[in-house]
Write an enzyme that holds these catalytic residues in place. Structure first.
Site, PDB file in Angstrom:
ATOM      1  N   ASP A 106      58.214 -32.075-128.912  1.00 44.71           N
ATOM      2  CA  ASP A 106      58.423 -30.643-129.080  1.00 44.71           C
ATOM      3  C   ASP A 106      59.245 -30.293-130.318  1.00 44.71           C
ATOM      4  O   ASP A 106      59.909 -31.155-130.919  1.00 44.71           O
ATOM      5  CB  ASP A 106      59.095 -30.054-127.838  1.00 44.71           C
ATOM      6  CG  ASP A 106      60.487 -30.619-127.585  1.00 44.71           C
ATOM      7  OD1 ASP A 106      60.677 -31.840-127.754  1.00 44.71           O
ATOM      8  OD2 ASP A 106      61.381 -29.831-127.218  1.00 44.71           O
ATOM      9  N   GLU A 139      62.676 -31.794-125.409  1.00 43.12           N
ATOM     10  CA  GLU A 139      64.001 -32.293-125.787  1.00 43.12           C
ATOM     11  C   GLU A 139      64.878 -31.190-126.340  1.00 43.12           C
ATOM     12  O   GLU A 139      66.106 -31.251-126.249  1.00 43.12           O
ATOM     13  CB  GLU A 139      63.851 -33.420-126.818  1.00 43.12           C
ATOM     14  CG  GLU A 139      65.144 -34.167-127.147  1.00 43.12           C
ATOM     15  CD  GLU A 139      65.924 -33.570-128.306  1.00 43.12           C
ATOM     16  OE1 GLU A 139      67.058 -34.027-128.550  1.00 43.12           O
ATOM     17  OE2 GLU A 139      65.399 -32.663-128.996  1.00 43.12           O
ATOM     18  N   GLU A 140      64.240 -30.170-126.933  1.00 38.40           N
ATOM     19  CA  GLU A 140      64.986 -29.140-127.664  1.00 38.40           C
ATOM     20  C   GLU A 140      65.505 -28.005-126.776  1.00 38.40           C
ATOM     21  O   GLU A 140      66.074 -27.049-127.273  1.00 38.40           O
ATOM     22  CB  GLU A 140      64.097 -28.539-128.770  1.00 38.40           C
ATOM     23  CG  GLU A 140      63.621 -29.529-129.821  1.00 38.40           C
ATOM     24  CD  GLU A 140      64.713 -29.969-130.776  1.00 38.40           C
ATOM     25  OE1 GLU A 140      65.899 -29.655-130.520  1.00 38.40           O
ATOM     26  OE2 GLU A 140      64.408 -30.640-131.768  1.00 38.40           O
ATOM     27  N   HIS A 150      65.989 -28.106-137.608  1.00 39.63           N
ATOM     28  CA  HIS A 150      65.984 -26.711-137.135  1.00 39.63           C
ATOM     29  C   HIS A 150      66.095 -25.689-138.269  1.00 39.63           C
ATOM     30  O   HIS A 150      66.122 -24.489-138.005  1.00 39.63           O
ATOM     31  CB  HIS A 150      67.100 -26.456-136.111  1.00 39.63           C
ATOM     32  CG  HIS A 150      67.050 -27.360-134.921  1.00 39.63           C
ATOM     33  ND1 HIS A 150      67.945 -27.267-133.872  1.00 39.63           N
ATOM     34  CD2 HIS A 150      66.203 -28.375-134.594  1.00 39.63           C
ATOM     35  CE1 HIS A 150      67.664 -28.183-132.954  1.00 39.63           C
ATOM     36  NE2 HIS A 150      66.609 -28.871-133.387  1.00 39.63           N
ATOM     37  N   ASP A 166      62.588 -33.168-137.679  1.00 43.95           N
ATOM     38  CA  ASP A 166      63.040 -33.324-136.294  1.00 43.95           C
ATOM     39  C   ASP A 166      61.919 -32.970-135.332  1.00 43.95           C
ATOM     40  O   ASP A 166      61.787 -31.829-134.920  1.00 43.95           O
ATOM     41  CB  ASP A 166      64.252 -32.418-136.062  1.00 43.95           C
ATOM     42  CG  ASP A 166      64.869 -32.566-134.684  1.00 43.95           C
ATOM     43  OD1 ASP A 166      64.606 -33.588-134.041  1.00 43.95           O
ATOM     44  OD2 ASP A 166      65.602 -31.660-134.257  1.00 43.95           O
ATOM     45  N   HIS A 183      60.537 -37.352-129.290  1.00 40.62           N
ATOM     46  CA  HIS A 183      60.086 -36.147-128.601  1.00 40.62           C
ATOM     47  C   HIS A 183      58.969 -35.445-129.380  1.00 40.62           C
ATOM     48  O   HIS A 183      58.911 -35.484-130.607  1.00 40.62           O
ATOM     49  CB  HIS A 183      61.243 -35.201-128.297  1.00 40.62           C
ATOM     50  CG  HIS A 183      61.993 -34.667-129.485  1.00 40.62           C
ATOM     51  ND1 HIS A 183      61.570 -33.569-130.204  1.00 40.62           N
ATOM     52  CD2 HIS A 183      63.156 -35.059-130.057  1.00 40.62           C
ATOM     53  CE1 HIS A 183      62.441 -33.308-131.161  1.00 40.62           C
ATOM     54  NE2 HIS A 183      63.406 -34.197-131.111  1.00 40.62           N
ATOM     55  N   GLU A 241      65.128 -40.427-133.771  1.00 45.69           N
ATOM     56  CA  GLU A 241      65.759 -39.240-134.331  1.00 45.69           C
ATOM     57  C   GLU A 241      65.975 -39.417-135.838  1.00 45.69           C
ATOM     58  O   GLU A 241      66.146 -40.541-136.322  1.00 45.69           O
ATOM     59  CB  GLU A 241      67.117 -38.990-133.665  1.00 45.69           C
ATOM     60  CG  GLU A 241      67.042 -38.487-132.239  1.00 45.69           C
ATOM     61  CD  GLU A 241      66.713 -37.004-132.160  1.00 45.69           C
ATOM     62  OE1 GLU A 241      66.643 -36.341-133.214  1.00 45.69           O
ATOM     63  OE2 GLU A 241      66.522 -36.506-131.036  1.00 45.69           O
TER      64      GLU A 241
END
Length: 363
Positions: A71, A125-126, A338, A95, A69, A154
């Site tokens: 984003d 995705e987030e 995150h 991530d 992803h 991932e």
């Protein structure tokens, strides 16, 4: 903005991190990636919203997908990036722009792979699943994701994580009757009725099934609680939200039935659910992948801890729904995702790229 996808993969990571791409605001980075992909004539490039698919069409006997992803979560004082020795600090570095850099660099620099490859760089995705670019492709253009095997980039610390857990959240509600707290005996306290539920959750023994040779551990947790009207009113309703993480030898229907049986006597409402994904590690393409990136056979890789269960939900579930076996594999410590102090080791990015290149080129 131009982005040279053939530049050194460790430089590419930093360029990706320094281009903001919070969920819903990926357009600038997607434009740059699209331009970079279209510069390579061995790739057929398709754009769907801010999701990109680039494919080789070499007539190979096998096709694999590499997906990641674009984003990130919102910035938290962690942009622009900062390089400290081998460590790149910055939003999305772990991530999953480290894995995204590997994917894009391979797309640009591997014109003659031994397997046909579909590279997918997708949006949102987030955030909520209805905005997920990979999910949209799976529902509307599934032919673009057709393959024998898929790797989701991932962060896994460079180990292979098979499949993923399923997840289901239910609201469990008890009903009572209101009364003034000065005459509490005239009512029924709905919050008090939750004691058996909490006792059950505290005593719950999670299953630890072995699926395709790897051990999963389930989980059952209260995640929200609500109830009460005022300080002088006996409450007539109380709701506790419970999240169940179940192993991929089960499915959503069985997971829901299990919860309804556990919480018999309460009102149970499903509020969120996603299917699990089996590892599919015994598929020939998966076995070949494990052998290539770990240097040992599947059974030994499991024994050594080089292949393990994904204790969480990822988009490998979407591939599983398309009957494509999939694993998670990428650089970066997933526990840093995150975080304000998110970071990735550049040597781990380079190692991941080297191992995937070997698998895809047959070296």
């Amino acid at each position: 903005m131009d982005m040279d996808l053939s530049q050194d993969v460790t430089s590419l990571v930093r360029a990706l991190v320094d281009t903001p791409s919070e969920s819903g605001s990926e357009r600038a980075l997607t434009d740059a990636i699209e331009t970079g992909l279209r510069a390579h004539p061995h790739l057929e490039v398709v754009r769907d919203g801010d999701t990109l698919v680039a494919r080789t069409r070499l007539g190979r006997a096998e096709r694999v997908v590499l997906a990641g992803h674009i984003d990130t979560v919102p910035a938290n004082g962690n942009l622009p990036s900062r390089l400290d020795g081998d460590t790149l600090w910055g939003l999305g570095s772990c991530d999953m722009k480290g894995g995204l850099a590997v994917l894009l660099h391979l797309a640009a620099t591997l014109p003659e792979p031994t397997r046909d490859i579909t590279f997918v760089a997708y949006e949102c995705e987030e955030v909520s699943a209805d905005r997920n670019g990979l999910k949209r492709l799976a529902e509307t253009r599934a032919e673009l994701l057709a393959a024998d095997f898929a790797v989701l980039m991932e962060p896994t610390d460079g180990e292979v994580e098979g499949g993923c857990q399923g997840t289901i959240t239910v609201d469990v509600t008890a009903r009572g009757a209101r009364a003034h707290t000065a005459r509490a005996w005239m009512g029924e306290n709905a919050i008090h009725k939750m004691k058996p539920l909490l006792d059950l959750l505290n005593a719950y023994e999670p299953r630890r099934p072995v699926v395709d040779g790897i051990a999963y551990r389930e989980g059952l947790s209260a995640v929200f609680a609500s109830g009460g009207i005022a300080r002088n009113v006996v409450p007539d309703a109380c709701t506790i939200s419970v999240n169940y993480r179940y192993a991929p030898d089960s499915d959503l229907a069985k997971a829901e039935a299990h919860l309804r049986e556990l919480f018999d006597g309460y009102e149970v409402t499903v509020v969120d659910a996603s299917e699990a994904a089996r590892p599919g590690l015994h598929h020939p393409a998966a076995r070949a992948f494990v052998r290539s990136v770990t240097d040992v056979d599947l059974e030994q890789a499991v024994e050594l801890g080089k292949v393990r269960a994904k204790l969480g939900w990822t988009d490998v579930s979407l591939f599983s729904g398309l009957a494509v076996p999939a694993v998670n594999f990428g650089p970066g410590d997933p526990t840093l995702a995150h975080h304000k102090d998110e970071r990735v080791s550049l040597s781990s990015v380079a190692s991941c790229e080297k191992r995937l290149r070997s698998w895809l080129s047959g070296d």
